[in-house]
Motif scaffolding. Structure first.
Motif, PDB file in Angstrom:
ATOM      1  N   LEU A   7       0.832  -1.205   0.000  1.00 44.35           N
ATOM      2  CA  LEU A   7       0.000   0.000   0.000  1.00 44.35           C
ATOM      3  C   LEU A   7       0.872   1.262   0.000  1.00 44.35           C
ATOM      4  O   LEU A   7       1.913   1.301   0.667  1.00 44.35           O
ATOM      5  CB  LEU A   7      -0.877  -0.020   1.257  1.00 44.35           C
ATOM      6  N   PRO A   8       0.482   2.311  -0.729  1.00 44.40           N
ATOM      7  CA  PRO A   8       1.209   3.578  -0.635  1.00 44.40           C
ATOM      8  C   PRO A   8       1.261   4.049   0.822  1.00 44.40           C
ATOM      9  O   PRO A   8       0.271   3.906   1.560  1.00 44.40           O
ATOM     10  CB  PRO A   8       0.375   4.529  -1.502  1.00 44.40           C
ATOM     11  N   PRO A   9       2.387   4.582   1.266  1.00 45.60           N
ATOM     12  CA  PRO A   9       2.544   4.946   2.682  1.00 45.60           C
ATOM     13  C   PRO A   9       1.429   5.827   3.229  1.00 45.60           C
ATOM     14  O   PRO A   9       0.991   5.653   4.368  1.00 45.60           O
ATOM     15  CB  PRO A   9       3.894   5.668   2.705  1.00 45.60           C
ATOM     16  N   GLN A  10       0.951   6.752   2.422  1.00 40.92           N
ATOM     17  CA  GLN A  10      -0.080   7.673   2.901  1.00 40.92           C
ATOM     18  C   GLN A  10      -1.421   6.981   3.143  1.00 40.92           C
ATOM     19  O   GLN A  10      -2.323   7.565   3.758  1.00 40.92           O
ATOM     20  CB  GLN A  10      -0.259   8.846   1.936  1.00 40.92           C
ATOM     21  N   GLU A  11      -1.566   5.728   2.660  1.00 42.31           N
ATOM     22  CA  GLU A  11      -2.822   5.006   2.850  1.00 42.31           C
ATOM     23  C   GLU A  11      -2.742   3.935   3.938  1.00 42.31           C
ATOM     24  O   GLU A  11      -3.733   3.274   4.219  1.00 42.31           O
ATOM     25  CB  GLU A  11      -3.240   4.343   1.524  1.00 42.31           C
ATOM     26  N   LEU A  12      -1.593   3.771   4.544  1.00 47.22           N
ATOM     27  CA  LEU A  12      -1.420   2.693   5.522  1.00 47.22           C
ATOM     28  C   LEU A  12      -2.435   2.761   6.654  1.00 47.22           C
ATOM     29  O   LEU A  12      -3.012   1.740   7.061  1.00 47.22           O
ATOM     30  CB  LEU A  12      -0.007   2.724   6.100  1.00 47.22           C
ATOM     31  N   LEU A  13      -2.669   3.959   7.164  1.00 46.88           N
ATOM     32  CA  LEU A  13      -3.536   4.087   8.332  1.00 46.88           C
ATOM     33  C   LEU A  13      -5.017   4.069   7.984  1.00 46.88           C
ATOM     34  O   LEU A  13      -5.861   4.238   8.862  1.00 46.88           O
ATOM     35  CB  LEU A  13      -3.174   5.348   9.114  1.00 46.88           C
ATOM     36  N   THR A  14      -5.330   3.836   6.706  1.00 42.26           N
ATOM     37  CA  THR A  14      -6.727   3.596   6.334  1.00 42.26           C
ATOM     38  C   THR A  14      -7.052   2.105   6.417  1.00 42.26           C
ATOM     39  O   THR A  14      -8.202   1.711   6.229  1.00 42.26           O
ATOM     40  CB  THR A  14      -7.020   4.100   4.910  1.00 42.26           C
ATOM     41  N   THR A  15      -6.047   1.288   6.680  1.00 44.00           N
ATOM     42  CA  THR A  15      -6.248  -0.159   6.806  1.00 44.00           C
ATOM     43  C   THR A  15      -6.974  -0.461   8.106  1.00 44.00           C
ATOM     44  O   THR A  15      -6.654   0.109   9.150  1.00 44.00           O
ATOM     45  CB  THR A  15      -4.895  -0.890   6.787  1.00 44.00           C
ATOM     46  N   ARG A  16      -7.943  -1.361   8.040  1.00 44.04           N
ATOM     47  CA  ARG A  16      -8.649  -1.770   9.259  1.00 44.04           C
ATOM     48  C   ARG A  16      -8.498  -3.264   9.480  1.00 44.04           C
ATOM     49  O   ARG A  16      -8.166  -4.023   8.569  1.00 44.04           O
ATOM     50  CB  ARG A  16     -10.129  -1.398   9.166  1.00 44.04           C
ATOM     51  N   VAL A  17      -8.730  -3.673  10.695  1.00 49.15           N
ATOM     52  CA  VAL A  17      -8.687  -5.089  11.041  1.00 49.15           C
ATOM     53  C   VAL A  17     -10.054  -5.696  10.759  1.00 49.15           C
ATOM     54  O   VAL A  17     -11.071  -5.235  11.279  1.00 49.15           O
ATOM     55  CB  VAL A  17      -8.298  -5.287  12.519  1.00 49.15           C
ATOM     56  N   VAL A  18     -10.087  -6.711   9.913  1.00 53.53           N
ATOM     57  CA  VAL A  18     -11.328  -7.415   9.586  1.00 53.53           C
ATOM     58  C   VAL A  18     -11.624  -8.482  10.639  1.00 53.53           C
ATOM     59  O   VAL A  18     -12.767  -8.656  11.055  1.00 53.53           O
ATOM     60  CB  VAL A  18     -11.228  -8.053   8.185  1.00 53.53           C
ATOM     61  N   ALA A  19     -10.588  -9.195  11.057  1.00 51.70           N
ATOM     62  CA  ALA A  19     -10.760 -10.243  12.068  1.00 51.70           C
ATOM     63  C   ALA A  19      -9.450 -10.463  12.801  1.00 51.70           C
ATOM     64  O   ALA A  19      -8.374 -10.398  12.210  1.00 51.70           O
ATOM     65  CB  ALA A  19     -11.227 -11.554  11.432  1.00 51.70           C
ATOM     66  N   THR A  20      -9.563 -10.699  14.101  1.00 50.96           N
ATOM     67  CA  THR A  20      -8.427 -11.089  14.932  1.00 50.96           C
ATOM     68  C   THR A  20      -8.726 -12.469  15.493  1.00 50.96           C
ATOM     69  O   THR A  20      -9.803 -12.690  16.062  1.00 50.96           O
ATOM     70  CB  THR A  20      -8.209 -10.091  16.088  1.00 50.96           C
ATOM     71  N   VAL A  21      -7.784 -13.395  15.322  1.00 52.72           N
ATOM     72  CA  VAL A  21      -8.011 -14.792  15.677  1.00 52.72           C
ATOM     73  C   VAL A  21      -6.963 -15.237  16.691  1.00 52.72           C
ATOM     74  O   VAL A  21      -5.761 -14.993  16.499  1.00 52.72           O
ATOM     75  CB  VAL A  21      -7.953 -15.692  14.428  1.00 52.72           C
ATOM     76  N   MET A  22      -7.409 -15.882  17.755  1.00 58.72           N
ATOM     77  CA  MET A  22      -6.515 -16.484  18.740  1.00 58.72           C
ATOM     78  C   MET A  22      -6.888 -17.948  18.914  1.00 58.72           C
ATOM     79  O   MET A  22      -8.077 -18.275  19.002  1.00 58.72           O
ATOM     80  CB  MET A  22      -6.614 -15.764  20.088  1.00 58.72           C
ATOM     81  N   ASP A  23      -5.886 -18.800  18.947  1.00 61.18           N
ATOM     82  CA  ASP A  23      -6.121 -20.237  19.094  1.00 61.18           C
ATOM     83  C   ASP A  23      -7.121 -20.752  18.055  1.00 61.18           C
ATOM     84  O   ASP A  23      -7.931 -21.634  18.337  1.00 61.18           O
ATOM     85  CB  ASP A  23      -6.622 -20.563  20.505  1.00 61.18           C
ATOM     86  N   GLY A  24      -7.097 -20.154  16.871  1.00 62.87           N
ATOM     87  CA  GLY A  24      -7.961 -20.602  15.787  1.00 62.87           C
ATOM     88  C   GLY A  24      -9.371 -20.057  15.818  1.00 62.87           C
ATOM     89  O   GLY A  24     -10.154 -20.331  14.909  1.00 62.87           O
ATOM     90  N   LYS A  25      -9.718 -19.251  16.841  1.00 59.15           N
ATOM     91  CA  LYS A  25     -11.082 -18.743  16.968  1.00 59.15           C
ATOM     92  C   LYS A  25     -11.087 -17.215  16.955  1.00 59.15           C
ATOM     93  O   LYS A  25     -10.258 -16.577  17.609  1.00 59.15           O
ATOM     94  CB  LYS A  25     -11.719 -19.250  18.266  1.00 59.15           C
ATOM     95  N   PRO A  26     -12.023 -16.613  16.220  1.00 57.57           N
ATOM     96  CA  PRO A  26     -12.085 -15.150  16.182  1.00 57.57           C
ATOM     97  C   PRO A  26     -12.406 -14.561  17.554  1.00 57.57           C
ATOM     98  O   PRO A  26     -13.317 -15.010  18.232  1.00 57.57           O
ATOM     99  CB  PRO A  26     -13.218 -14.858  15.190  1.00 57.57           C
ATOM    100  N   VAL A  27     -11.628 -13.558  17.949  1.00 56.96           N
ATOM    101  CA  VAL A  27     -11.930 -12.787  19.153  1.00 56.96           C
ATOM    102  C   VAL A  27     -12.391 -11.387  18.778  1.00 56.96           C
ATOM    103  O   VAL A  27     -12.843 -10.625  19.631  1.00 56.96           O
ATOM    104  CB  VAL A  27     -10.712 -12.717  20.092  1.00 56.96           C
ATOM    105  N   TYR A  28     -12.255 -11.055  17.499  1.00 54.92           N
ATOM    106  CA  TYR A  28     -12.774  -9.794  16.966  1.00 54.92           C
ATOM    107  C   TYR A  28     -13.120 -10.039  15.506  1.00 54.92           C
ATOM    108  O   TYR A  28     -12.354 -10.663  14.773  1.00 54.92           O
ATOM    109  CB  TYR A  28     -11.740  -8.675  17.080  1.00 54.92           C
ATOM    110  N   GLY A  29     -14.286  -9.558  15.065  1.00 62.00           N
ATOM    111  CA  GLY A  29     -14.719  -9.772  13.694  1.00 62.00           C
ATOM    112  C   GLY A  29     -15.122 -11.221  13.467  1.00 62.00           C
ATOM    113  O   GLY A  29     -15.289 -12.003  14.414  1.00 62.00           O
ATOM    114  N   VAL A  30     -15.302 -11.598  12.218  1.00 66.00           N
ATOM    115  CA  VAL A  30     -15.701 -12.960  11.869  1.00 66.00           C
ATOM    116  C   VAL A  30     -14.887 -13.439  10.680  1.00 66.00           C
ATOM    117  O   VAL A  30     -14.360 -12.652   9.904  1.00 66.00           O
ATOM    118  CB  VAL A  30     -17.204 -13.054  11.527  1.00 66.00           C
TER     119      VAL A  30
END
Length: 625
Positions: A601-624
């Motif tokens: 990604l162009p550097p100026q767009e990096l902080l427009t990135t969002r987290v879609v899902a965070t997974v721990m131990d194979g299971k989503p703890v944020y998002g799906v």
């Protein structure tokens, strides 16, 4: 992520197309004759009779799949993973960044239970996957990275800071107004004038009129006046207290070694205490209840998961929060991985040979095998210990919070007892003295094997830079500190010495390992803010004192180094690279789905990135998924 539109084509028994949809594949395997495939465009234009035949076969196959595998069909409809075994794949190219040097990018990952089972192409996954396997797909542009880690945090303090946001205030009066609003918003607080009010984040260097606050500022507001108030500064090294707390602290000593008690022209304390002098305040602070600590933890973890953090290194665990984390881990209720550093208090008896280390308690959620020593103060408040006086205040060169004698006595002692030693060192003199102590420890311990860390390592003299790699010392740095301090760094240090401030590239080239953190709540928790700062050395607005090319751009990190610095390197720095830090078969299935490819990604767009899902131990703890 989404499910694909599929078509079907008859194949002779035993032949298969690549699997592109989980419920279709399950039906095909059961029936033995049909296999799902994304779109039919690659087959060319079939005849009318051929199209009719395929439509009939597709309908029959879908009916069969619904009848025989309703649970898998339901999974697709709900768009959630319902099995402990599944694959996550990219349709176009290898969009999974593993941070595994043997296989840095891949198309698919397979999770079985709480671990990564395998990685590879879709065809290879099919060939080696046993039984039915659910498959999910990344949306165009999305990528997967290992679960991200923050190497230097203050977990419960972040939850405390969220109570009264103070970082963006512009003056003493505006800060007091925030406290007033907080009091009026909570009847339990407003109706109890003896209840302690605690906040974090004020920054006098960013106020319109740069000046230190005083206790009298609280007394000017009738709602705030007379209450016990303690507000910690943005860097955590200054305590601003009210008159009620000053009275409770009496008698206040004339001075404190390793700290500063600010006084007015008549010699009376003004209400600001720096570094170790702040211990006079915390000594009378009421301890938080378990309920309060749990609320702070929940606030922190909710935000941490939303930005892709699956593990954090807590940089100063006192006995009370340490015991709280231990209870949570043993009860199986610690919702994030914590690598804890037990706080060193030189006035307390030595405990390195008696305190039992905590190794991966609570299903790999808590480890405490390191000690945290605070070497000096902070650059922002003028307490960082320098070899030469400050350029903007020649009367001082900062101060050490612990003496060289204490460092040389206790660092070797802790290391001989098998403890990792992590030392807060900001000024060049502080970093040099700590490296001296690490060298002295060579007589009684394998320093490299114990992976000692310099927390912050902000200002380094050239003569000390090379010793990092030689000793195997880890530099635990915070890139967002660089873009905060770049605006006043040269004024404090002068045009030559400032070149050693946040010199990330120089540290790497001298053979040292760098691990990245944020020091939250001091800086933004989002690891992508640190990623952006590390590779651009620009503010969020794309500016720097040296222009749009970045502040000392020759000290920038590469994207690969920055990603490793917040995944595999923190795992190494916490002795957990065997189970965390990369998408490698056999490791715990911690990973993050990002909305954009931060590696391109162009550097100026990096902080427009969002987290879609965070997974721990194979299971989503944020998002799906």
């Amino acid at each position: 992520m989404s499910s694909a539109t599929t078509s079907f084509e008859a194949k002779p028994p035993g032949e298969r197309y690549p699997v592109d949809n989980a419920y279709d594949a399950a039906a095909a395997e059961k029936a033995g004759i049909w296999t799902a495939r994304v779109t039919a465009s690659s087959y060319g234009a079939p005849s009318s009779s051929g199209r009719t035949f395929k439509i009939i076969l597709a309908a029959l196959s879908l009916a069969l799949s619904s009848f025989l595998f309703y649970d898998t069909f339901a999974w697709r409809s709900s768009k959630t993973i319902t099995s402990d075994s599944y694959a996550l794949c990219s349709r176009k190219g290898a969009q999974i960044y593993t941070v595994d040097p043997t296989h840095p990018r891949t198309e698919c990952l397979v999770v079985r239970g709480d671990k990564f089972q395998t990685i590879g192409s879709l065809e290879n996954i099919r060939a080696h996957a046993a039984g039915r396997l659910q498959v999910r797909y990344l949306e165009p542009g999305q990528i997967v990275v290992p679960g991200m880690s923050d190497s230097h945090t203050h977990v419960l303090e972040y939850g405390e800071k969220k109570q009264i946001p103070l970082e963006d205030t512009s003056s003493i009066e505006a800060t007091v107004l925030r406290v007033r609003d907080y009091i009026l918003s909570d009847p339990e607080v407003s109706n109890n004038k003896s209840k302690w009010i605690e906040g974090w984040g004020w920054d006098h260097t960013r106020w319109t009129l740069e000046q230190w606050p005083t206790s009298q500022a609280f007394e000017a507001d009738p709602v705030v006046a007379g209450r016990p108030i303690m507000l910690r500064s943005k860097d955590g090294h200054a305590y601003w207290v009210s008159s009620a707390i000053l009275q409770a602290m009496e008698p206040i000593p004339d001075e404190v070694e390793g700290g500063v008690i600010m006084r007015d022209s008549s010699g009376e304390p003004t209400g600001v205490f720096l570094d170790i002098a702040g211990d006079l305040v915390t000594a009378i602070q009421p301890p938080p209840t378990s309920s309060t600590l749990r609320k702070r933890l929940d606030v922190t973890v909710k935000d941490a998961h939303s930005v892709g953090l699956t593990s954090v290194h807590d940089a100063m665990l006192n006995p009370l929060p340490l015991e709280f984390f231990r209870r949570e881990a043993l009860a199986g209720t610690l919702p994030i991985r914590v690598y804890g550093m037990r706080y060193f208090d030189e006035t307390a008896p030595y405990w390195g040979d008696s305190f039992e280390k905590i190794i991966r308690a609570g299903n790999n959620r808590l480890t405490v095998r390191s000690v945290k020593i605070i070497g000096d103060g902070a650059l922002r408040s003028g307490g960082a210990a320098l070899y030469e006086p400050y350029a903007d205040n020649p009367e001082t060169r900062g101060f050490m919070r612990v003496s060289p004698e204490v460092l040389n006595e206790f660092i070797p002692k802790f290391m001989a007892d098998g403890w990792q030693v992590n030392v807060h060192a900001i000024g060049d003199r502080a970093n040099g003295l700590v490296l001296d102590a690490f060298e002295a420890a060579l007589a009684s311990a394998n320093v490299t094997a114990l992976r000692p860390r310099l927390e912050h390592a902000q200002i380094l003299a050239p003569k000390d830079m090379a010793r990092f790699g030689d000793l195997g010392v880890i530099a635990s740095v915070q890139p967002t500190h660089a873009i905060s301090d770049m605006w006043f760094g040269e004024a404090r240090l002068g045009p030559e010495r400032v070149k050693g401030l946040y010199a990330f590239r120089s540290i790497i080239e001298h053979g040292a390992r760098i691990t990245l953190g944020s020091d939250f709540p001091v800086e933004d928790m989002n690891p992508l803010a640190g990623f952006s700062a590390a590779i651009t050395r620009l503010s969020r607005e794309g500016t720097s004192p040296h222009g749009p090319g970045g502040w000392f751009p020759e000290q920038r990190m590469t994207r690969e180094e920055a990603l490793k610095g917040m995944t595999l390197d923190p795992a190494y720095a916490s002795f957990s690279e065997d189970i965390l830090g990369s998408i490698t078969p056999g490791k715990l299935a911690d990973f993050v789905v990002l909305s954009k490819d931060i590696m391109k990604l162009p550097p100026q767009e990096l902080l427009t990135t969002r987290v879609v899902a965070t997974v721990m131990d194979g299971k989503p703890v944020y998002g799906v998924l």
